[in-house]
Design a protein around this motif. Structure first.
Motif, mmCIF file in Angstrom:
data_model
loop_
_atom_site.group_PDB
_atom_site.id
_atom_site.type_symbol
_atom_site.label_atom_id
_atom_site.label_comp_id
_atom_site.label_asym_id
_atom_site.label_seq_id
_atom_site.Cartn_x
_atom_site.Cartn_y
_atom_site.Cartn_z
ATOM 1 N N GLY A 93 47.964 46.496 40.024
ATOM 2 C CA GLY A 93 47.264 45.393 40.688
ATOM 3 C C GLY A 93 46.047 44.937 39.906
ATOM 4 N N THR A 120 47.533 43.760 50.891
ATOM 5 C CA THR A 120 47.181 44.190 49.537
ATOM 6 C C THR A 120 45.661 44.186 49.365
ATOM 7 O OG1 THR A 120 49.184 43.092 48.805
ATOM 8 C CG2 THR A 120 47.619 43.689 47.086
ATOM 9 N N ARG A 124 43.904 47.698 48.847
ATOM 10 C CA ARG A 124 43.496 47.924 47.463
ATOM 11 C C ARG A 124 42.010 47.657 47.228
ATOM 12 N NH1 ARG A 124 46.474 48.331 43.306
ATOM 13 N NH2 ARG A 124 44.592 49.405 42.699
#
Ligand SMILES: Nc1ncnc2c1ncn2[C@@H]1O[C@H](COP(=O)(O)OP(=O)(O)O)[C@@H](O)[C@H]1O
Ligand SMILES: [Mg+2]
Length: 335
Positions: A93, A120, A124
């Motif tokens: 990512g 996400t 993250r």
């Protein structure tokens, strides 16, 4: 041993072997190349040549059992081969992200697309719910989705194929990766949409100062969009060089066959796709020689018993693996 920490990506002697019921299958065998920042390079090859396995191995995304990976993948100086899941996850990512071959399966059909981006961002980057939603809408806008605040609440099935692929790209960009691996990002989309998605990737690369590896079976896709091309066959690099050089002065007969089988970008809908005569090799039964030899009209006895290594062509950085390369083509002398 010296290694260049400044290189975005340095792949060395990378090999991925699957241990299958039929025996060991060398899907990627001894691949080496490197890449600077802010570049777009292409990886091309027929279906089954190892492009997806190579991409997944670079990401460090492999099944846990029945596979052996050897060699090295340095991502901004960090060794991905043999790294722990946690170490790799830290880099997914942010350092490297991948758009998978099939956008349908990378989206959850029963979850709103906005939520899929939010997730996400929250997991993250630890964003709050409100920040993640605002950022998700920004990302939808960035990838060219009209009325992003409404599309945020759409389910994947309510979007066209092209729009879905834009959502997949938005998710891959959520953590601002330095390197984006795009595996056949336009396969299955119609020609005009293909061009739009490829243009979008190009634009995003410039805007976000990313590097992109464009993986495709279609040389037409990489012709104008990459600075360098890697040509793969049977899990190995058989030709590599600047895009201009590979198109104009390729030496490996397989590269020429690929070029001849590629639909012309300009009139793709009117060009019939031809395939390279003969069958792709059975990776479980590779011979010692050049894997392309059984399909190559230039092959001699030597080609069947002795595998050619990559050797330097005229232009620095251009290499090909062939015992009987195509003749050098005439260069126009610059005045
Ligand atoms: N998980 C796996 N187990 C065994 N063989 C695999 C696996 N994944 C891919 N392969 C084989 O590796 C080879 C390369 O596949 P792939 O990288 O998907 O090719 P490409 O992306 O160039 O079409 C193929 O022969 C494929 O069948
Ligand atoms: Mg593939």
């Amino acid at each position: 041993m010296s290694f260049d920490n400044k290189k975005l990506l340095a792949v060395k002697d990378l090999a991925t072997t699957f241990h299958t019921a039929g025996g060991d299958l060398p899907a990627v065998g001894g691949v080496s190349f490197d890449m600077e920042s802010n570049q777009t390079i292409g990886i091309v090859g027929e279906s089954g040549s190892g492009k997806t396995v190579l991409s997944r191995t670079i990401m460090g995304l492999q099944q846990r059992t029945n596979v052996t990976v050897t060699g090295s993948v340095l991502l901004s100086g960090f060794e991905m081969v043999g790294a722990s899941e946690d170490e790799k996850r830290e880099r997914w990512g942010t350092e490297v992200a991948m758009i998978f071959q099939d956008p349908m399966t990378s989206l959850n059909p029963v979850m709103k697309v906005g939520k899929q981006i939010d997730e996400t961002l929250r997991v993250r980057l630890g964003m709050s719910k409100a920040d993640a939603k605002a950022r998700a809408i920004e990302l939808l806008e960035l990838v060219g989705i009209p009325s992003p605040q409404y599309r945020y609440d759409a389910y994947p099935g309510q979007l066209s194929g092209g729009m879905r692929q834009r959502v997949v790209i938005a998710i891959s960009l959520a953590c601002s990766p330095k390197l984006l691996l795009a595996d056949e990002p336009t396969t299955g989309l119609d020609v005009t949409i293909q061009a739009q998605i490829l243009n979008l990737l190009e634009e995003l690369k410039e805007r976000l100062e990313m590097s992109v590896i464009l993986v495709t079976h279609d040389l037409g896709v990489v012709a104008t969009r990459t600075s360098r091309i890697i040509v793969m066959y049977a899990g190995r690099i058989v030709e590599i060089g600047s895009t201009r050089e590979v198109f104009a002065h390729h030496r490996m007969p397989y590269t020429r066959a690929l070029l001849e089988s590629s639909p012309k970008v300009s009139n793709a809908s009117h060009t019939r796709l031809t395939t390279i005569p003969g069958r792709p090799p059975n990776l479980l039964k590779l011979t010692q020689g050049c894997s392309f030899a059984p399909r190559c009209s230039y092959a001699t006895e030597k080609c069947h018993v002795d595998r050619p290594e990559l050797e330097a062509a005229d232009e620095p950085g251009h290499m090909f693996a062939c015992w009987n390369p195509l003749p050098k083509t005439r260069r126009t002398v610059k005045k």
